[in-house]
Design an enzyme around this catalytic site. Sequence first.
Site, mmCIF file in Angstrom:
data_model
loop_
_atom_site.group_PDB
_atom_site.id
_atom_site.type_symbol
_atom_site.label_atom_id
_atom_site.label_comp_id
_atom_site.label_asym_id
_atom_site.label_seq_id
_atom_site.Cartn_x
_atom_site.Cartn_y
_atom_site.Cartn_z
ATOM 1 N N ALA A 1 0.819 -1.223 0.000
ATOM 2 C CA ALA A 1 0.000 0.000 0.000
ATOM 3 C C ALA A 1 0.846 1.264 0.000
ATOM 4 O O ALA A 1 0.305 2.367 -0.070
ATOM 5 C CB ALA A 1 -0.934 -0.007 1.211
ATOM 6 N N ARG A 17 6.638 -2.437 3.600
ATOM 7 C CA ARG A 17 7.848 -2.321 4.431
ATOM 8 C C ARG A 17 8.108 -0.881 4.832
ATOM 9 O O ARG A 17 8.569 -0.604 5.920
ATOM 10 C CB ARG A 17 9.055 -2.877 3.661
ATOM 11 C CG ARG A 17 8.999 -4.371 3.430
ATOM 12 C CD ARG A 17 10.023 -4.808 2.404
ATOM 13 N NE ARG A 17 9.797 -4.148 1.122
ATOM 14 C CZ ARG A 17 10.519 -4.321 0.034
ATOM 15 N NH1 ARG A 17 11.569 -5.133 0.071
ATOM 16 N NH2 ARG A 17 10.233 -3.690 -1.088
ATOM 17 N N ASN A 68 -1.396 -7.430 -3.374
ATOM 18 C CA ASN A 68 -0.855 -6.537 -4.410
ATOM 19 C C ASN A 68 0.665 -6.421 -4.353
ATOM 20 O O ASN A 68 1.311 -6.175 -5.372
ATOM 21 C CB ASN A 68 -1.510 -5.158 -4.240
ATOM 22 C CG ASN A 68 -0.761 -4.066 -4.962
ATOM 23 O OD1 ASN A 68 -0.823 -3.942 -6.183
ATOM 24 N ND2 ASN A 68 -0.012 -3.257 -4.209
ATOM 25 N N TYR A 125 10.153 -13.056 -13.850
ATOM 26 C CA TYR A 125 8.988 -12.233 -13.459
ATOM 27 C C TYR A 125 7.715 -12.820 -14.067
ATOM 28 O O TYR A 125 6.703 -12.987 -13.370
ATOM 29 C CB TYR A 125 9.173 -10.771 -13.887
ATOM 30 C CG TYR A 125 7.958 -9.929 -13.551
ATOM 31 C CD1 TYR A 125 7.656 -9.613 -12.225
ATOM 32 C CD2 TYR A 125 7.081 -9.494 -14.547
ATOM 33 C CE1 TYR A 125 6.521 -8.873 -11.901
ATOM 34 C CE2 TYR A 125 5.945 -8.751 -14.236
ATOM 35 C CZ TYR A 125 5.679 -8.449 -12.906
ATOM 36 O OH TYR A 125 4.543 -7.724 -12.584
ATOM 37 N N LYS A 184 4.245 -14.413 -12.233
ATOM 38 C CA LYS A 184 2.867 -13.973 -12.483
ATOM 39 C C LYS A 184 2.034 -15.108 -13.083
ATOM 40 O O LYS A 184 0.819 -15.165 -12.873
ATOM 41 C CB LYS A 184 2.852 -12.719 -13.360
ATOM 42 C CG LYS A 184 3.380 -11.485 -12.613
ATOM 43 C CD LYS A 184 2.548 -11.162 -11.372
ATOM 44 C CE LYS A 184 3.002 -9.923 -10.633
ATOM 45 N NZ LYS A 184 2.160 -9.574 -9.483
ATOM 46 N N GLY A 233 -1.765 -4.604 -17.837
ATOM 47 C CA GLY A 233 -0.594 -4.361 -18.682
ATOM 48 C C GLY A 233 0.196 -3.220 -18.061
ATOM 49 O O GLY A 233 0.357 -3.161 -16.844
ATOM 50 N N THR A 270 4.003 3.358 -12.393
ATOM 51 C CA THR A 270 4.168 3.376 -10.928
ATOM 52 C C THR A 270 5.682 3.377 -10.685
ATOM 53 O O THR A 270 6.456 3.668 -11.588
ATOM 54 C CB THR A 270 3.555 2.101 -10.304
ATOM 55 O OG1 THR A 270 4.280 0.971 -10.818
ATOM 56 C CG2 THR A 270 2.079 1.936 -10.631
ATOM 57 N N PHE A 302 7.150 0.702 -10.398
ATOM 58 C CA PHE A 302 7.487 -0.651 -10.856
ATOM 59 C C PHE A 302 8.780 -0.711 -11.680
ATOM 60 O O PHE A 302 9.660 -1.524 -11.412
ATOM 61 C CB PHE A 302 6.296 -1.180 -11.677
ATOM 62 C CG PHE A 302 6.486 -2.529 -12.296
ATOM 63 C CD1 PHE A 302 6.185 -3.684 -11.598
ATOM 64 C CD2 PHE A 302 6.946 -2.651 -13.601
ATOM 65 C CE1 PHE A 302 6.348 -4.939 -12.173
ATOM 66 C CE2 PHE A 302 7.110 -3.897 -14.194
ATOM 67 C CZ PHE A 302 6.809 -5.043 -13.472
HETATM 68 P P1 NDP Z 1 5.196 -0.163 -7.014
HETATM 69 O O1 NDP Z 1 6.642 -0.449 -7.049
HETATM 70 O O2 NDP Z 1 4.739 1.230 -7.186
HETATM 71 O O3 NDP Z 1 4.545 -0.767 -5.690
HETATM 72 C C1 NDP Z 1 4.917 -2.043 -5.217
HETATM 73 C C2 NDP Z 1 4.429 -2.191 -3.795
HETATM 74 O O4 NDP Z 1 4.794 -3.504 -3.323
HETATM 75 C C3 NDP Z 1 5.090 -1.185 -2.849
HETATM 76 O O5 NDP Z 1 4.086 -0.675 -1.999
HETATM 77 C C4 NDP Z 1 6.081 -2.009 -2.065
HETATM 78 O O6 NDP Z 1 6.176 -1.517 -0.731
HETATM 79 C C5 NDP Z 1 5.381 -3.370 -2.051
HETATM 80 N N1 NDP Z 1 6.329 -4.455 -1.768
HETATM 81 C C6 NDP Z 1 7.352 -4.873 -2.549
HETATM 82 N N2 NDP Z 1 8.037 -5.844 -1.908
HETATM 83 C C7 NDP Z 1 7.409 -6.038 -0.718
HETATM 84 C C8 NDP Z 1 7.660 -6.887 0.392
HETATM 85 N N3 NDP Z 1 8.677 -7.760 0.397
HETATM 86 N N4 NDP Z 1 6.827 -6.818 1.452
HETATM 87 C C9 NDP Z 1 5.802 -5.941 1.464
HETATM 88 N N5 NDP Z 1 5.519 -5.108 0.440
HETATM 89 C C10 NDP Z 1 6.330 -5.152 -0.624
HETATM 90 O O7 NDP Z 1 4.575 -1.088 -8.167
HETATM 91 P P2 NDP Z 1 3.071 -1.386 -8.649
HETATM 92 O O8 NDP Z 1 2.090 -0.614 -7.879
HETATM 93 O O9 NDP Z 1 3.079 -1.264 -10.109
HETATM 94 O O10 NDP Z 1 2.980 -2.928 -8.286
HETATM 95 C C11 NDP Z 1 1.908 -3.502 -7.559
HETATM 96 C C12 NDP Z 1 1.598 -4.864 -8.150
HETATM 97 O O11 NDP Z 1 1.123 -4.717 -9.487
HETATM 98 C C13 NDP Z 1 2.795 -5.819 -8.225
HETATM 99 O O12 NDP Z 1 2.367 -7.114 -7.843
HETATM 100 C C14 NDP Z 1 3.146 -5.797 -9.708
HETATM 101 O O13 NDP Z 1 3.791 -6.974 -10.112
HETATM 102 C C15 NDP Z 1 1.781 -5.642 -10.322
HETATM 103 N N6 NDP Z 1 1.723 -5.164 -11.689
HETATM 104 C C16 NDP Z 1 2.288 -3.961 -12.033
HETATM 105 C C17 NDP Z 1 2.200 -3.504 -13.344
HETATM 106 C C18 NDP Z 1 2.863 -2.246 -13.779
HETATM 107 O O14 NDP Z 1 3.036 -2.058 -15.009
HETATM 108 N N7 NDP Z 1 3.214 -1.337 -12.886
HETATM 109 C C19 NDP Z 1 1.470 -4.265 -14.350
HETATM 110 C C20 NDP Z 1 0.939 -5.519 -13.884
HETATM 111 C C21 NDP Z 1 1.045 -5.916 -12.595
HETATM 112 P P3 NDP Z 1 7.520 -1.406 0.118
HETATM 113 O O15 NDP Z 1 8.662 -1.250 -0.825
HETATM 114 O O16 NDP Z 1 7.279 -0.206 0.994
HETATM 115 O O17 NDP Z 1 7.544 -2.674 0.912
HETATM 116 C C1 8X3 Z 2 3.958 -5.570 -15.242
HETATM 117 C C2 8X3 Z 2 3.648 -5.462 -16.683
HETATM 118 O O1 8X3 Z 2 4.519 -6.033 -18.997
HETATM 119 O O2 8X3 Z 2 6.028 -4.886 -17.489
HETATM 120 O O3 8X3 Z 2 3.508 -6.779 -14.724
HETATM 121 O O4 8X3 Z 2 5.518 -7.189 -17.155
HETATM 122 S S1 8X3 Z 2 4.991 -5.929 -17.606
#
Ligand code: NDP
Ligand code: 8X3
Length: 254
Positions: free
Chosen positions: A12, A36, A88, A154, A158, A185, A189, A191
Amino acid sequence: MIQNQIVLITGASSGIGAACARIFAPTGAKLILAARRQERLQQLASDLNKSSSDIYLLQLDVRDRLAVELAISNLPPEWSDIDILINNAGLSRGLDKLHEGDTQDWDEMIDTNIKGLLYLTRYVVPGMVKRDRGHVVNIGSIAGHQTYPKGNVYCGTKAAVKAISEGLKQDLLGTPIRVTSVDPGMVETEFSQVRFHGDGDRAKQVYQGVIPLTPDDVADVIFFCVTRPTHVNINEVILMPVDQASATLVNRRT
Ligand code: NDP
Ligand code: 8X3
């Protein structure tokens, strides 16, 4: 309907997880925000401007099985009956050919995206079964449906999330608990910054010339899924920007 429901959101502190907190907060849901980075959670809670009876912060590394077990079992009674679990938290690390990959990156992705999601599910869902109510939302990805070059591990994590969501749905058949996988997709963020170990320029290039999804777009879909009538289960949603047609097919204007 969502009012007073307890929603646990992992990851979150950023991106999609923070957007989920923002969309649920005004509905009267009670939010457990986990990640974290505690200071990020505190900032988010203060931005949401809710009372402490509506938000509970959980500093948690989802990779730590014991910490997850203790965090869930030690929740104060008024927070322990979780209605909605949003799994998430997740990340990608690196974009390398498999035979050249960094094994630490692999461990981090597998431990977070698969094992962390499993731990939360294992410790939260029994309470849902006991109470005869609940909804698990797993955040998968287009990467779980289509493997792309150098995405190997990765994409594997997924694909595992996809299989785990399907398995959980099957295992909960006969209960009223719902299971949904929301699989986006490209979403802009942190990410890609995380994937490229803080290389901001490289991260920016991922979204160059494209209108990506926003975290709010994804949170909107999650919110839709959990607010359907209780007999309706949305199993899987794939969403992507109009500028994207598959994991590898992206329309760039520049
Ligand atoms: P962000 O990097 O913005 O957010 C990731 C979140 O995951 C952060 O809040 C981080 O919090 C938390 N996190 C990572 N590792 C841990 C851990 N070990 N324990 C607890 N929390 C953790 O990325 P997104 O919002 O994009 O990612 C959220 C989800 O969406 C992921 O599962 C990602 O794979 C998925 N996703 C993202 C896409 C994209 O294009 N962005 C597309 C498809 C899926 P902290 O570091 O504070 O712990
Ligand atoms: C995140 C989307 O296409 O970068 O899951 O893997 S992608």
